[in-house]
Scaffold this motif. Structure first.
Motif, PDB file in Angstrom:
ATOM      1  N   GLU A   1      16.495   3.197  11.364  1.00  0.00           N
ATOM      2  CA  GLU A   1      16.249   2.772  12.748  1.00  0.00           C
ATOM      3  C   GLU A   1      16.570   1.296  12.963  1.00  0.00           C
ATOM      4  N   GLU A   2      17.110   0.652  11.925  1.00  0.00           N
ATOM      5  CA  GLU A   2      17.520  -0.744  11.988  1.00  0.00           C
ATOM      6  C   GLU A   2      16.394  -1.668  12.442  1.00  0.00           C
ATOM      7  N   GLN A   3      15.214  -1.473  11.847  1.00  0.00           N
ATOM      8  CA  GLN A   3      14.084  -2.332  12.178  1.00  0.00           C
ATOM      9  C   GLN A   3      14.255  -3.711  11.564  1.00  0.00           C
ATOM     10  N   GLU A   4      13.415  -4.626  11.983  1.00  0.00           N
ATOM     11  CA  GLU A   4      13.499  -6.022  11.553  1.00  0.00           C
ATOM     12  C   GLU A   4      13.434  -6.150  10.033  1.00  0.00           C
ATOM     13  N   CYS A   5      14.238  -7.064   9.522  1.00  0.00           N
ATOM     14  CA  CYS A   5      14.318  -7.319   8.084  1.00  0.00           C
ATOM     15  C   CYS A   5      12.940  -7.630   7.498  1.00  0.00           C
ATOM     16  N   ILE A   6      12.174  -8.497   8.150  1.00  0.00           N
ATOM     17  CA  ILE A   6      10.882  -8.908   7.618  1.00  0.00           C
ATOM     18  C   ILE A   6       9.930  -7.722   7.500  1.00  0.00           C
ATOM     19  N   ASP A   7      10.009  -6.784   8.428  1.00  0.00           N
ATOM     20  CA  ASP A   7       9.148  -5.595   8.380  1.00  0.00           C
ATOM     21  C   ASP A   7       9.527  -4.695   7.210  1.00  0.00           C
ATOM     22  N   VAL A   8      10.823  -4.550   6.972  1.00  0.00           N
ATOM     23  CA  VAL A   8      11.299  -3.730   5.855  1.00  0.00           C
ATOM     24  C   VAL A   8      10.880  -4.373   4.538  1.00  0.00           C
ATOM     25  N   ILE A   9      11.068  -5.673   4.429  1.00  0.00           N
ATOM     26  CA  ILE A   9      10.704  -6.391   3.202  1.00  0.00           C
ATOM     27  C   ILE A   9       9.200  -6.302   2.957  1.00  0.00           C
ATOM     28  N   THR A  10       8.410  -6.400   4.003  1.00  0.00           N
ATOM     29  CA  THR A  10       6.952  -6.279   3.868  1.00  0.00           C
ATOM     30  C   THR A  10       6.579  -4.927   3.286  1.00  0.00           C
ATOM     31  N   GLN A  11       7.208  -3.875   3.778  1.00  0.00           N
ATOM     32  CA  GLN A  11       6.919  -2.535   3.264  1.00  0.00           C
ATOM     33  C   GLN A  11       7.418  -2.363   1.839  1.00  0.00           C
TER      34      GLN A  11
ATOM     35  N   ARG B   1       6.290  -2.055  -4.117  1.00  0.00           N
ATOM     36  CA  ARG B   1       6.322  -2.685  -5.434  1.00  0.00           C
ATOM     37  C   ARG B   1       4.910  -2.912  -5.964  1.00  0.00           C
ATOM     38  N   SER B   2       4.023  -3.383  -5.108  1.00  0.00           N
ATOM     39  CA  SER B   2       2.634  -3.613  -5.519  1.00  0.00           C
ATOM     40  C   SER B   2       1.967  -2.321  -5.958  1.00  0.00           C
ATOM     41  N   SER B   3       2.237  -1.258  -5.250  1.00  0.00           N
ATOM     42  CA  SER B   3       1.652   0.031  -5.586  1.00  0.00           C
ATOM     43  C   SER B   3       2.143   0.527  -6.945  1.00  0.00           C
ATOM     44  N   ILE B   4       3.427   0.386  -7.185  1.00  0.00           N
ATOM     45  CA  ILE B   4       3.998   0.805  -8.472  1.00  0.00           C
ATOM     46  C   ILE B   4       3.448  -0.066  -9.604  1.00  0.00           C
ATOM     47  N   ASP B   5       3.339  -1.368  -9.355  1.00  0.00           N
ATOM     48  CA  ASP B   5       2.758  -2.265 -10.355  1.00  0.00           C
ATOM     49  C   ASP B   5       1.328  -1.851 -10.687  1.00  0.00           C
ATOM     50  N   ARG B   6       0.590  -1.438  -9.681  1.00  0.00           N
ATOM     51  CA  ARG B   6      -0.797  -1.007  -9.887  1.00  0.00           C
ATOM     52  C   ARG B   6      -0.844   0.243 -10.768  1.00  0.00           C
ATOM     53  N   VAL B   7       0.018   1.196 -10.526  1.00  0.00           N
ATOM     54  CA  VAL B   7       0.058   2.407 -11.352  1.00  0.00           C
ATOM     55  C   VAL B   7       0.431   2.050 -12.790  1.00  0.00           C
TER      56      VAL B   7
ATOM     57  N   LEU C   1      -1.812   9.807  -9.511  1.00  0.00           N
ATOM     58  CA  LEU C   1      -0.964  10.717  -8.742  1.00  0.00           C
ATOM     59  C   LEU C   1      -1.118  10.484  -7.245  1.00  0.00           C
ATOM     60  N   ASN C   2      -2.346  10.248  -6.783  1.00  0.00           N
ATOM     61  CA  ASN C   2      -2.557   9.975  -5.357  1.00  0.00           C
ATOM     62  C   ASN C   2      -1.855   8.695  -4.928  1.00  0.00           C
ATOM     63  N   ARG C   3      -1.932   7.664  -5.761  1.00  0.00           N
ATOM     64  CA  ARG C   3      -1.266   6.402  -5.442  1.00  0.00           C
ATOM     65  C   ARG C   3       0.250   6.611  -5.392  1.00  0.00           C
ATOM     66  N   LEU C   4       0.793   7.377  -6.338  1.00  0.00           N
ATOM     67  CA  LEU C   4       2.232   7.630  -6.343  1.00  0.00           C
ATOM     68  C   LEU C   4       2.665   8.446  -5.127  1.00  0.00           C
ATOM     69  N   LYS C   5       1.828   9.373  -4.697  1.00  0.00           N
ATOM     70  CA  LYS C   5       2.153  10.143  -3.489  1.00  0.00           C
ATOM     71  C   LYS C   5       2.171   9.244  -2.259  1.00  0.00           C
ATOM     72  N   ARG C   6       1.211   8.307  -2.174  1.00  0.00           N
ATOM     73  CA  ARG C   6       1.219   7.347  -1.069  1.00  0.00           C
ATOM     74  C   ARG C   6       2.467   6.475  -1.132  1.00  0.00           C
ATOM     75  N   THR C   7       2.838   6.075  -2.331  1.00  0.00           N
ATOM     76  CA  THR C   7       4.029   5.253  -2.513  1.00  0.00           C
ATOM     77  C   THR C   7       5.278   6.013  -2.076  1.00  0.00           C
ATOM     78  N   GLU C   8       5.313   7.278  -2.420  1.00  0.00           N
ATOM     79  CA  GLU C   8       6.441   8.120  -1.999  1.00  0.00           C
ATOM     80  C   GLU C   8       6.546   8.138  -0.471  1.00  0.00           C
ATOM     81  N   GLY C   9       5.408   8.245   0.192  1.00  0.00           N
ATOM     82  CA  GLY C   9       5.396   8.219   1.656  1.00  0.00           C
ATOM     83  C   GLY C   9       5.864   6.874   2.195  1.00  0.00           C
TER      84      GLY C   9
END
Length: 86
Positions: A28-38, A43-49, A9-17
């Motif tokens: 805010e139209e931030q850089e594509c690479i930054d959005v993809i990184t996040q 995805r990694s967090s969801i895979d972990r759960v 549940l804690n991991r999912l709450k962090r993922t939600e954030g």
């Protein structure tokens, strides 16, 4: 099980954030690479759960086996298939 449940549940709450953060980055139209990184982090967090849930299921199968060997084998096969599909 309660400790694992809290971890999930804690991991999912962090993922939600993180997802809310990605929405803000897009707004805010931030850089594509930054959005993809996040998004990759989300995805990694969801895979972990998912891995935690499958591991709990496997652990439960071994600690509390079914009386019917066929049913036990089906449960184990289902858990293994979840891992393989990932």
């Amino acid at each position: 099980m309660k400790l694992e449940k809290n971890k999930m549940l804690n991991r999912l709450k962090r993922t939600e954030g993180q997802i809310r953060g990605v929405q803000k980055m897009i707004d805010e139209e931030q850089e594509c690479i930054d959005v993809i990184t996040q998004l990759s982090a989300v995805r990694s967090s969801i895979d972990r759960v998912m891995g935690m849930i499958v591991a709990e299921n496997l652990k439960n199968c071994f600690e509390h086996p079914e009386n019917d060997p066929t049913e036990q084998a089906e449960k184990l096969e289902q858990a293994i298939n979840m891992i393989i599909k990932k």
